[in-house]
Write a protein that holds these residues in place. Structure first.
Motif: not given
Length: 386
Positions: A35-40, A67-74
């Motif tokens: 959770t921390y990593a995705l939020d950061l 959830a990870a796929q929703q983070v831009a640029g990840l």
């Protein structure tokens, strides 16, 4: 933007145009580090920083991948490599560190953010290394157990000692844990960057007569046996969300609290939206994202009286002796019987939770990154101004 000033984010972050910084960040899908990593990563993306997220240990579940796929640029890389605390020998930790080093070279990382700092011991990384101290076996043992650590804890602690001393900078999520880390590993205190969460977007619901808790239920540091004993005497049910078995074989069994198993983040948010009270009897908690989520959701907090919780929630929670089930029963019953007091406490927690935002966490980490790679931040600003 020719002829104009370089644009920066609200936090003084590098602009979104120009050469982008890439951070290689390690994570695991077992607990709060994911959770921390995705939020950061999401917060950093807003400042033009891309993240390669390298997962160690068990593979992420489908909802975690979404959830990870929703983070831009990840970019998510699932390695299947062991976690430092499940490795079977010191050489295995060095091998994982070498693999991470190779990945960092392959993606052209500008900076390496190790959420498992033991991996830094191998050395030779192609960019500065930030070690994020989220937890460790030695401080866990000191908080949860008595007597000398077993041999398998000792060699892992030595491996972490080597990794911590090899990092270019260390960060910790609370002052309490930074001080414990400094004392245990003979280090200057890591820089404190409080964790943050974005409040869940859940429709308002009527509060029901119950108590809720969440986390890695199998972890002895969560001290769930005390809440389980309290549940036998409470006039309302106590629900516990989270896995009851860990990747290291640890297991717990609830006799009186009602186990919900592991729930996706959205389902946890729904439960928090209906629960008037959130309780934690943890003996060891370097930060406690579950508590933060509960406060954001408007729950009144009944927490164990440990340094971390005092630091974060003093004046916004009821504190209880973590070894005393009867004290938890009394505190919870008082709040159940006094709706105005409960609502006031919940509001104090909600306001305090605003301090621990993803924006503040990202700004703090960008500050750390900027000090390690000032020339890269300066170059990004120059390119955006061109």
């Amino acid at each position: 933007m020719a002829g104009g000033r370089a644009r920066t984010g609200r936090d003084g972050a590098p602009p979104r145009r120009g050469r982008l910084m890439r951070v290689l960040m390690t994570a695991d899908a077992v607990g709060g580090v994911w959770t921390y990593a995705l939020d950061l990563a999401a917060g950093l993306a807003g400042a033009g920083v891309r993240t390669t997220l390298v997962n160690l240990g068990p593979p992420p579940r489908a909802d975690q991948v979404r959830a990870a796929q929703q983070v831009a640029g990840l970019e998510l890389v699932d390695t299947g490599l062991p976690l430092d605390w499940t490795a079977t020998e010191p050489a295995e930790i060095l091998e994982v560190g070498a693999a991470i080093r190779g990945l960092a070279r392959g993606v052209g990382a500008s900076l390496i953010h190790l959420n498992s700092p033991a991996l830094a011991a191998i050395g030779g990384f192609p960019a500065p290394v930030v070690g994020a101290c989220h937890s460790c076996l030695a401080t866990w043992w000191a908080a949860v157990k008595d007597g000398p650590m077993p041999d398998d804890f000792r060699w892992r602690t030595q491996a972490l000692w080597q990794g911590l001393h090899a990092c270019d900078v260390l960060v910790a999520p609370t002052r309490a844990f930074a001080e414990a880390t400094a004392l245990t590993y003979e280090l200057p205190a890591p820089q404190v960057v409080w964790n943050g969460r974005t409040p869940a977007d859940v429709a308002a619901a009527e509060r029901e007569a119950m108590v809720f808790t969440s986390g890695r239920l199998w972890d002895e540091g969560k001290n769930l046996a005390v809440l389980d004993a309290a549940a036998a005497r409470l006039p309302v049910p106590l629900y516990a969300a989270g896995p009851v078995e860990g990747p290291n074989g640890a297991r717990t069994r609830l006799e009186h609290a009602q186990a919900l198993g592991r729930l996706p983040a959205g389902r946890v948010a729904e439960w928090l939206g209906r629960a008037p009270i959130f309780a934690s009897s943890a003996l060891y908690e370097p930060f406690g994202l579950g508590v933060l989520e509960a406060a954001q959701a408007g729950c009144a907090l009944v927490l164990s009286d440990i340094p971390t919780f005092r630091e974060l929630w003093e004046g916004a929670a009821v504190f209880v002796d973590p070894y005393d089930p009867a004290a938890f029963v009394r505190a919870i019953e008082r709040l159940l019987a006094d709706e105005p007091a409960r609502a006031a406490l919940a509001e104090q927690a909600r306001v305090r939770a605003g301090t621990y935002s993803v924006q503040a966490m990202s700004a703090g980490m960008l500050d750390v990154y900027r000090r390690l790679r000032p020339q890269l931040f300066a170059r990004a600003g120059q390119e955006a101004a061109a």
